[in-house]
Structure formats: C-alpha cells, structure tokens
Design a protein around this motif. Structure first.
Motif, PDB file in Angstrom:
ATOM      1  N   TYR A 158       7.443  -6.658  -4.453  1.00 45.55           N
ATOM      2  CA  TYR A 158       7.402  -5.979  -4.227  1.00 45.55           C
ATOM      3  C   TYR A 158       8.042  -4.615  -3.252  1.00 45.55           C
TER       4      TYR A 158
ATOM      5  N   ARG B  81       9.225  -0.482  -2.064  1.00 48.62           N
ATOM      6  CA  ARG B  81       9.030   0.667  -1.236  1.00 48.62           C
ATOM      7  C   ARG B  81       9.623   1.424  -1.337  1.00 48.62           C
TER       8      ARG B  81
ATOM      9  N   GLY C 186       0.981   2.504  -3.603  1.00 47.95           N
ATOM     10  CA  GLY C 186      -0.615   2.118  -3.687  1.00 47.95           C
ATOM     11  C   GLY C 186      -0.448   1.483  -5.312  1.00 47.95           C
ATOM     12  N   THR C 187       0.194   1.597  -5.752  1.00 46.78           N
ATOM     13  CA  THR C 187       0.257   1.245  -7.527  1.00 46.78           C
ATOM     14  C   THR C 187       0.508  -0.258  -7.537  1.00 46.78           C
ATOM     15  N   THR C 188       0.347  -0.724  -8.474  1.00 48.82           N
ATOM     16  CA  THR C 188       0.605  -2.097  -9.094  1.00 48.82           C
ATOM     17  C   THR C 188       1.166  -2.345 -10.617  1.00 48.82           C
ATOM     18  N   THR C 189       1.909  -3.021 -10.908  1.00 45.18           N
ATOM     19  CA  THR C 189       2.831  -2.553 -12.524  1.00 45.18           C
ATOM     20  C   THR C 189       3.103  -4.293 -13.165  1.00 45.18           C
TER      21      THR C 189
ATOM     22  N   VAL D  65       5.096   0.141  -4.441  1.00 41.51           N
ATOM     23  CA  VAL D  65       4.185  -0.480  -5.690  1.00 41.51           C
ATOM     24  C   VAL D  65       4.347  -2.368  -6.032  1.00 41.51           C
ATOM     25  N   THR D  66       3.538  -2.604  -5.920  1.00 40.31           N
ATOM     26  CA  THR D  66       3.022  -4.507  -6.255  1.00 40.31           C
ATOM     27  C   THR D  66       3.652  -4.901  -7.992  1.00 40.31           C
TER      28      THR D  66
ATOM     29  N   ASP E  66       4.179   2.052 -18.642  1.00 40.92           N
ATOM     30  CA  ASP E  66       3.321   1.278 -19.439  1.00 40.92           C
ATOM     31  C   ASP E  66       3.565  -0.018 -20.182  1.00 40.92           C
TER      32      ASP E  66
ATOM     33  N   ASP F   9       0.960  -1.298   0.240  1.00 35.93           N
ATOM     34  CA  ASP F   9      -0.015  -0.032   0.430  1.00 35.93           C
ATOM     35  C   ASP F   9       0.888   1.477  -0.012  1.00 35.93           C
TER      36      ASP F   9
ATOM     37  N   PRO G  97       5.663   5.706  -6.993  1.00 36.61           N
ATOM     38  CA  PRO G  97       4.182   5.782  -6.262  1.00 36.61           C
ATOM     39  C   PRO G  97       3.479   4.483  -5.515  1.00 36.61           C
TER      40      PRO G  97
ATOM     41  N   ASP H 175       6.477   2.909 -13.486  1.00 42.24           N
ATOM     42  CA  ASP H 175       5.446   3.729 -13.341  1.00 42.24           C
ATOM     43  C   ASP H 175       5.374   3.800 -14.353  1.00 42.24           C
TER      44      ASP H 175
END
Length: 519
Positions: A382, A384, A391-394, A106-107, A431, A103, A389, A429
């Motif tokens: 995971y 941090r 709480g994000t998922t890549t 990044v996951t 595409d 949270d 960012p 973060d």
C-alpha cells in the motif's frame, strides 16, 4: 521502453525440505488509536473455474501501457513500514491499515517479492536489485544472512547525499547479532536495529541505540512503534527531509513459547491484549488448501507435508496467532499516521506499507514461504502520499526491488547501484496490468545454485527446476494454481513465449531487466 535483454542464469538445483524454515536463527504497536474495530469478515473466492485454453486476447504479453505521471513535492519525506512474513489474506484483519493508508492511497494488488524470503527481500528494498545481482540470496550459509550482504552504496547513502536524514528502526538482515554490532552499515543518520537473536523475543527484545545494546521488557511492536514515532516527532523540528525504515517483526514466529503453541509448528507471539481474540478463526477452505493431488508439482515434492488432523489443527493455531500479532502492528500504523498529522508532516510524506514476503499455512500442503505460488510470492503493498489517488486499487505489478528507485526519484537522488527495479509511481494510476518479473529461490541453508528460476507475467507463472522440470500456471482460469499446464498441448505457444522471456530475464542486470509495463 525495450523488451528484456537475452541473458542466462544457472540451472535450478536440488530441492530441500529446509525451505520451510523461517527467517530466524535460533508485533504491535502503540495504543494511541484506541480499540480495534471489528475485523472484516472473510469472504472466500468463488468456486474453482474449469481450466480452459486461453482466448486469442490472453497472450502472455500485451500492448504497452500508458504511464500517468504523479505531481510530487520537492524532496518529500519517505516512510517505509515493513511487516515480517505478513500474507495478503491477513490484511483483511487490519482495519486501521485499511482506513488510514489504503482508503487514503493506493492498494497495489500485484505486489511481488521475486525471492520471497526475509534476507533477499530486505536486500532488494535497500538496493533496488533482484537477488541474483545483490548476491544475498538466502538466510544462512553460502550467499546468506547479513554477512553475505555488501552494505555499501545502498539507498540510505544515496538519500544522504541528496540532503536527507536517514533512520532505521527494527529488524535488519538476519544474522546481525551482538557480535556484529561494531559494524554500522554506512548511510544511516540514526541506526537502531534489533539485535539477533533477541530480535525474535517479542517480550524481551534488544535494540542497538547509539552504539549500545539495550534490553527492554516491552512488547516488540510497541517498542518499535515508540522509537519510530519519537524520531518522527523530532524531525518535525528540523529543516531536512527524512527517510525512515520501520521494520516490525510480527507476524514472524518467535518466543516465548506459549502453552497453546502446537508441537512441531513455529508460531508468533501476540501482544497480551490480543491473545485469543481470533480464537474462532478457521483456516480457509479454498481448493489449494491441503491440495488433494499435488502430484503435478514436482518442484515442491520434497517440501510438502502430510495433512493429518493434528497438523491442520496446528496450522489453524498458527494462523490465529499470526492474525492476533498483526493487531498491534495495525494499531502502530494508525498511531504513526496520527503522529505525522499532529506534527504537520503528513501532507509531505509518502508512506509505503508492505511485507518482505508472503506466507503459507496449508496452501498446496506447505507451511512457510520461498515458493513461487502467489500465496508466498504475492505480498501486501500500500502507498499513500501527495498526488496519489485516494482509495484506489492498481493492477500494475510492483516488486520490492522497485521502492529504492522510486524513493530515489522522489528525493531527486541518484542511486549508487544500477537498479533492476523502476520508479513505479507513474504506473499506479495507469492501465498497466502486466510486466515481466524474474523470480527465483535458493536453499535456505545456503548455496548459490537456485532451487528454481522463472518469470511472472500478469496471470502467468512459469518456473523451471532441475532436469528440465517445469511448472506453469494461468491464474485467470486457475486462481488457486491447482493445474500445472507445463505439459498441456493447448498451452504450447504460451509455454514457448514464457520460456523465451525466462531466458531473456534470468540474468538481467540494471537496464537489461524488463522495464516495460503492459495492459
């Protein structure tokens, strides 16, 4: 960025049922975070979709992705926390991990272990190289264990040269026994490994401290949590940046044997307070569990096991104990984040939590790891830290060979080996969803001829074994990897493209390894 170079690798060899062996030769943590929050209720995936030919947009490769550079502090602290044999589906039962790491960071949904078994995976974390380059390809025998690993010129040595204190606590490479402890791998400021085979004794572990083997009557994960948090606290009073690698043994199997352990299936040992707290946990009922017709999976034929009611009950108990053992690790992770915060170091520290490999408890009629299915080769991951960012998922694919070059880039250090992996922070973060990742597995008991080699590219998995046997899966339509499409004429174009990528990458080294991230 260039496409992978064209090189070759040895042909895959004879399969062995011994690939199901675990990584031993013969849990966790502190109680600083209070009671365990309720576990997240498991929500199984939806119904199996019918396999269909890919649309025009579903080609193997895609357009190049755009990186998103991260602004990081100069020489931040670097913390790597690894679990042993933790599976992706186990993470839903670790609420502290989700709260204090996922949270807040990044996951990484596509974490991958290109050779999913203990020793090669750990060697990749230390070198930034795939197994076919660092040469430590298996657990025992030829090419296996700590004895096969060249421990010169690894990540900690490079970080030391950049001014870092480097610390290691917990499980090292298999085979580091009391007969080997006179050799301390170079590059470590603090060296506190567990000693085999007591590494797998959860209630009476042994730790090498200042060159002396010490025996403890303490639960393994609690011991490693105590040791690592003490080191973090001491570093708060120093001026140098630091790197710490904490290696929890859970949920790997170990001793002592308990009364409810199933016969013929090796299990782990939860901390006493966690035993039977998940006694109602059932095995999943998704289609790959105890697959009814795995006849199209020729490469795993020797490793599959029959699915009797007794065996299913044993695997259910194994899964229960694995999840229970991870509760202590979950508390230990929360305790570590608390320690970083209380000592004023959290905002200057990157924290990575991952596993050496995944694990199967009945998926495709398998129990263990090493195989190319996503349950085994996919790993929790995971991160941090400053500039990431929250709480994000890549969807960007990240391998365990990427963390050494990533940490080196953050530290301003130069790796002393040519890394196959890359600095992945700019892609977290972005595409990016695809990348050519070479995968391979070798016999557990030793041997330099691989059981299989292949590539994973986004939803595609392509592997080759001996005598031209092949398997190919397309998880966009077939998330459980039930249907081998290798001989399916609808996928002839994709198979040809994947074969080319396999030939180009299976012997890659350094800059010749695939480094392009794609949408």
């Amino acid at each position: 960025m260039s496409r992978p170079g064209r090189l070759r690798l040895a042909t895959a060899a004879v399969l062995s049922a011994s690939v199901l062996a675990a990584c031993s030769g013969g849990g966790g943590g502190g109680d600083g975070s209070g009671e365990r929050p309720p576990a997240v209720k498991y929500q199984p995936p939806g119904e199996q979709a019918e396999v269909a030919a890919p649309t025009k947009a579903d080609t193997v490769l895609g357009p190049d992705a755009t990186p998103a550079p991260v602004t990081s502090p100069e020489q931040p602290n670097l913390l790597m926390i690894t679990m042993d044999d933790a599976a992706l589906k186990d993470m839903q039962f670790m609420p502290h991990l989700q709260e204090v790491v996922a949270d807040q960071g990044v996951t990484i949904a596509n974490g991958l272990a290109p050779t999913p078994i203990c020793v090669p995976a750990r060697a990749s974390l230390l070198t930034g190289q795939y197994a076919h380059n660092h040469g430590t390809v298996t657990v025992a025998g030829e090419g296996g264990s700590y004895k096969a690993f060249d421990d010169e010129d690894t990540l900690p040595g490079s970080l030391q040269k950049a001014g870092y204190d480097t610390m290691m606590v917990g499980k090292y490479l298999n085979g580091y026994t009391r007969h080997e402890v006179d050799h301390e791998p170079p590059g470590w400021t603090v060296w506190r490994p567990t000693v085999d085979f007591a590494t797998y004794d959860f209630e009476h572990p042994q730790l090498l401290v200042d060159g002396t083997i010490k025996e403890y009557d303490q639960y393994s994960t609690t011991l490693l949590s105590d040791q690592s948090n003490s080191l973090i606290e001491k570093q708060a009073d120093g001026d140098d940046p630091w790197y710490l690698w904490v290696n929890y043994v859970a949920p790997h199997h170990g001793s002592p044997i308990e009364d409810d352990d199933p016969e013929g299936i090796s299990t782990t040992v939860p901390e006493k307070r966690d035993r039977n707290t998940f006694e109602d946990l059932e095995l999943d009922t998704t289609p790959e569990m105890f697959e009814e017709d795995p006849s199209d999976k020729a490469l795993i034929r020797a490793a599959r096991q029959k699915s009797s009611e007794e065996r299913r009950a044993g695997l259910r108990e194994e899964r229960q104990q694995r999840v229970e053992a991870l509760q202590a690790v979950d508390r230990a992770i929360a305790r570590t984040i608390d320690t970083l915060k209380e000592t004023g170091q959290l905002d200057n520290t990157y924290v990575v939590v991952t596993s050496d490999n995944g694990f199967m408890t009945g998926e495709h009629n398998l129990n263990g790891k090493l195989w190319y299915f996503r349950d085994s080769i996919g790993i929790p991951m995971y991160v941090r830290g400053p500039g990431l960012p929250a709480g994000t998922t890549t969807q960007a694919p990240v391998t365990n060979a990427d963390w050494a070059p990533t940490f080196a880039a953050l530290a301003g250090a130069t790796l002393d080996r040519d890394a196959d992996g890359v600095d992945v922070l700019p892609w977290l973060d972005s595409d990016a969803t695809r990348r050519v990742v070479p995968v391979a597995g070798w016999p557990v008991k030793g041997g330099l001829e691989p059981l299989y080699t292949g590539v994973i590219v986004g939803p595609w998995t392509y592997v080759r074994g001996r005598k031209g046997r092949g398997e190919m899966y397309y998880t966009k339509n077939d998330p459980y990897q039930l249907y081998n499409l290798y001989r399916d004429p609808r996928y002839k174009g994709a198979r040809k493209e994947l074969r080319t990528l396999w030939l180009e990458s299976r012997d890659c080294a350094g800059a010749t390894c695939p480094r392009t991230f794609m949408k």
